[in-house]
Design an enzyme around this catalytic site. Structure first.
Site, PDB file in Angstrom:
ATOM      1  N   LEU A 406       3.237  -2.672   8.435  1.00  0.00           N
ATOM      2  CA  LEU A 406       2.865  -1.438   7.741  1.00  0.00           C
ATOM      3  C   LEU A 406       3.096  -0.156   8.540  1.00  0.00           C
ATOM      4  CD1 LEU A 406      -0.528  -2.504   6.075  1.00  0.00           C
ATOM      5  CD2 LEU A 406       1.751  -2.469   5.049  1.00  0.00           C
ATOM      6  N   HIS A 407       3.484  -0.262   9.830  1.00  0.00           N
ATOM      7  CA  HIS A 407       3.541   0.963  10.631  1.00  0.00           C
ATOM      8  C   HIS A 407       2.267   1.780  10.418  1.00  0.00           C
ATOM      9  CE1 HIS A 407       8.183   1.595  11.376  1.00  0.00           C
ATOM     10  NE2 HIS A 407       7.676   0.632  12.114  1.00  0.00           N
ATOM     11  N   MET A 575       3.320   4.542   5.022  1.00  0.00           N
ATOM     12  CA  MET A 575       4.430   4.879   4.137  1.00  0.00           C
ATOM     13  C   MET A 575       5.612   3.953   4.368  1.00  0.00           C
ATOM     14  SD  MET A 575       4.274   9.019   4.275  1.00  0.00           S
ATOM     15  CE  MET A 575       2.805   9.913   3.777  1.00  0.00           C
ATOM     16  N   HIS A 576       5.466   3.037   5.322  1.00  0.00           N
ATOM     17  CA  HIS A 576       6.559   2.133   5.690  1.00  0.00           C
ATOM     18  C   HIS A 576       6.079   0.689   5.590  1.00  0.00           C
ATOM     19  CE1 HIS A 576       7.795   5.576   8.690  1.00  0.00           C
ATOM     20  NE2 HIS A 576       7.956   5.926   7.416  1.00  0.00           N
ATOM     21  N   GLN A 577       6.209   0.096   4.420  1.00  0.00           N
ATOM     22  CA  GLN A 577       5.839  -1.313   4.274  1.00  0.00           C
ATOM     23  C   GLN A 577       7.103  -2.169   4.465  1.00  0.00           C
ATOM     24  OE1 GLN A 577       4.998   0.596   1.008  1.00  0.00           O
ATOM     25  NE2 GLN A 577       3.515   1.600   2.317  1.00  0.00           N
TER      26      GLN A 577
END
Length: 640
Positions: A406-407, A575-577
């Site tokens: 997930l970052h 916002m990065h999955q």
């Protein structure tokens, strides 16, 4: 006798929202909160919340939930505020989660729409009405139960699905693209936050991990996340490509084969440094980094010369009005449409059709209408949340849904003497990899900044009381942020509930927490060096200090480490999955093979961020495009 309608939760929501918002509460808030709840992915989660609210509005339920037999709808603003405060610090996790949900709902419902507080906090809202721009893609109308046929059906239209559609259609194949969201272009981008989340983001921006610890933002519109992202366009770093080759057993990651696709998509998307002028946020970040003697450089961005690079630019997380952002919508999807591809929007695809071990199409709904698409090949490209959910609903298992990354991101805020107006300027223009290096194994956080709008800020900053929240919002125009997405070693998992809705299970590990803590300490140093007069974290009980030499910073830093970042101490966002259907040679550790084809089902391909073997460490858009470009090119050669 007709069944009795469930009692409305509006009165109790109104009472709680008054406690959270205090004197700024307006009646419109409740209607917006109720509408937002309709977007929640899981019926079970929504119904559980509604049952709790209805119970709170009974004497017995109120006694159990608050310790006093006063119906929730009868609470005064001060009584409701006290209830939320007790829940927020409760030892019972469910009560803490309930408080978090209600605070976020209230803040988004108020600050996400024009209101009298905007003027007080100095927020101007969107820069006028959207332009009158004709739509360049004509979606296929579905007006009755429909069955379609094609060579390739693609579920999802973001970086992966859009790129695949363009390549396959231009190769002469019959392509149908199915998008869950609607079709919005420049003329539809009001850039009002509440409307932007409702119309352009997956589940209206309401999705979180199951423990409410991380808010998950993903685009859900024609063009997917590329329409709402921040234009940052990094190619996959070479050390990451080497790691991917090692973890997956796929030589193409490190042999230069994927690199060719990355270069090609960067050309198509106009990735350059030409439009990276610094706004005030980035100027402060750069100033602080240079004063510390730390690394700083410009961000590559996928925009054209039409990019305004002024205050209005910061609103394009709710859609770019100038058409400068080279999203999938204005590049590969237009290529596909011109080559004859058919596009269907509002398509809720429920399962992949499988016959004798081969994917033969998909089926789902357009509203209440049935839609079936028969195809020679199926591409799942609906993102790292929806793709595994689709495959799990279709009966796949194996490693589908595992290894979710997930970052997880957080930020540190600095209040300055002069206005910053953090909502404006280029989305992202500067960054620092000072904290990355051989000693971190490529897992050091990248320091950066980004646009912050009123509702997003109101939901992120700590709430301890209505009055204290008003104080923090008073400093909004003079506040800047330094934050980072954390490249994590730990991972989570996507599962589905009884209705097939996605559930994201994820816990930050103690190892990742150490790097997050160091990132927070470093971000504060940068803000202090840039001249911030007051600095604070996003902990639910904020930790702040006034810079006054090294001793003040070190005392504050130690307090943040002692407080920690796990177990609900603060809200992260993602916002990065990535990685939930990862590529690999071995079915025991991956979901798809070197050609992006499912290990379990032939003719079923995955082309989105869920394919990543490990987290990219940088904004993933170009990596997604590159993987899809390579995979779609191979599929085109096979099917042509």
């Amino acid at each position: 006798m007709a069944p009795r309608e469930p009692r409305s939760v509006a009165p109790v929501l109104a009472a709680l929202a008054r406690g959270i918002l205090g004197s700024i509460y307006t009646p419109e808030v409740v209607e917006r909160m109720t509408e937002t709840l309709s977007h929640v992915a899981s019926d079970d989660d929504r119904n559980e919340l509604l049952r709790t609210l209805r119970a709170l509005d009974t004497k017995v339920g109120a006694l159990a939930l608050t310790g006093h037999p006063v119906r929730g709808s009868w609470l005064t603003a001060s009584e409701a505020e006290a209830v939320i405060q007790r829940w927020k610090s409760s030892r019972i996790g469910k009560l803490r989660e309930l408080a978090s949900v209600l605070i976020s709902l209230s803040m988004a419902a108020f600050y996400g729409y024009p209101n009298r507080e905007w003027a007080r906090i100095g927020y101007p809202g969107p820069p006028g009405p959207p332009p009158d721009v004709p739509k360049r893609i004509e979606p296929l109308p579905i007006e009755s139960d429909t069955e379609l046929k094609c060579d390739v059906v693609i579920v999802g239209s973001g970086a992966g699905g859009g790129c695949a559609a363009g390549i396959l259609a231009q190769a002469g194949l019959d392509v149908i693209v199915l998008e869950k969201g609607g079709y919005s272009n420049e003329s539809d981008f009001t850039q009002v936050e509440g409307e932007g989340f409702r119309n352009l983001y997956l589940y209206g921006g309401t999705l979180t991990t199951t423990d409410q610890g991380i808010r998950l933002f993903s685009g859900s519109t024609l063009g997917g996340g590329t329409v709402v992202n921040w234009t940052t366009s990094w190619k996959t770093p070479e050390p990451v490509l080497k790691e991917w080759a090692l973890v997956s057993g796929i030589p193409a990651f490190a042999s230069g084969e994927l690199e060719e696709s990355l270069d090609e998509v960067c050309r198509r998307l106009n990735v350059t440094l030409d439009s990276s002028a610094s706004g005030k946020r980035d100027e402060l970040l750069e100033e602080g980094l240079k004063r510390l003697g730390w690394h700083v450089d410009a961000m590559p961005r996928n925009v054209t010369s039409k990019c305004t690079q002024d205050e209005a630019c910061g609103f394009c997380m709710y859609g770019c009005r100038t058409g400068a952002k080279q999203s999938s919508l204005v590049t590969y999807l237009e290529d596909a449409a011109k080559a004859g591809a058919r596009v269907v929007v509002g398509a809720d695809v429920r399962r992949v059709l499988i016959d004798d071990g081969h994917a033969t199409g998909v089926e789902g709904y357009i509203g209440e209408l049935n839609l079936t698409v028969r195809a020679r090949a199926v591409i799942a490209a609906c993102g790292s949340i929806e793709t595994p959910a689709l495959l799990l609903r279709s009966g796949l298992g194996g490693r589908v849904g595992h290894y979710m990354r997930l970052h997880p991101a957080t930020t540190v805020a600095g209040v300055f003497d002069d206005e910053v107006r953090a909502w404006g300027g280029v989305m992202q223009a500067r960054y620092s990899n000072q904290l990355d290096g051989p000693w971190t194994g490529g897992y050091g956080p990248t320091l950066e900044t980004g646009p912050v709008h009123a509702a997003a800020w109101a939901t992120v900053i700590p709430w301890t009381s209505a009055e204290e929240h008003h104080r923090l919002m008073s400093d909004f125009a003079r506040t800047s942020v330094a934050g980072f997405p954390s490249r994590e070693r730990g991972s989570g998992r996507v599962t589905i509930d009884k209705q097939g809705a996605p559930r994201v299970e994820y816990k930050i590990t103690s190892d990742d927490e150490l790097r997050i803590a160091e990132g927070v300490v470093a971000a504060a140093k940068v803000l202090e060096a840039a001249g911030a007069r007051r600095i604070f974290t996003m902990h639910k009980q904020p930790i702040e200090y006034a810079p006054n030499g090294d001793a003040a910073h070190e005392t504050w830093a130690e307090e943040t480490r002692q407080r920690g970042y796990r177990d609900g101490q603060l809200m992260f966002f993602s916002m990065h999955q990535m990685g939930s259907c990862r590529m690999g040679i071995e079915p025991s550790t991956s979901a798809i093979d070197a050609n992006n084809e499912s290990h379990e089902v032939k003719d079923l391909y995955v082309m989105d961020a869920s394919t990543f073997p490990t987290p990219s460490g940088v904004n993933p858009m170009i990596s997604i495009y590159g993987i899809a470009h390579r995979a779609a090119s191979k599929l085109a050669a096979r099917l042509s």
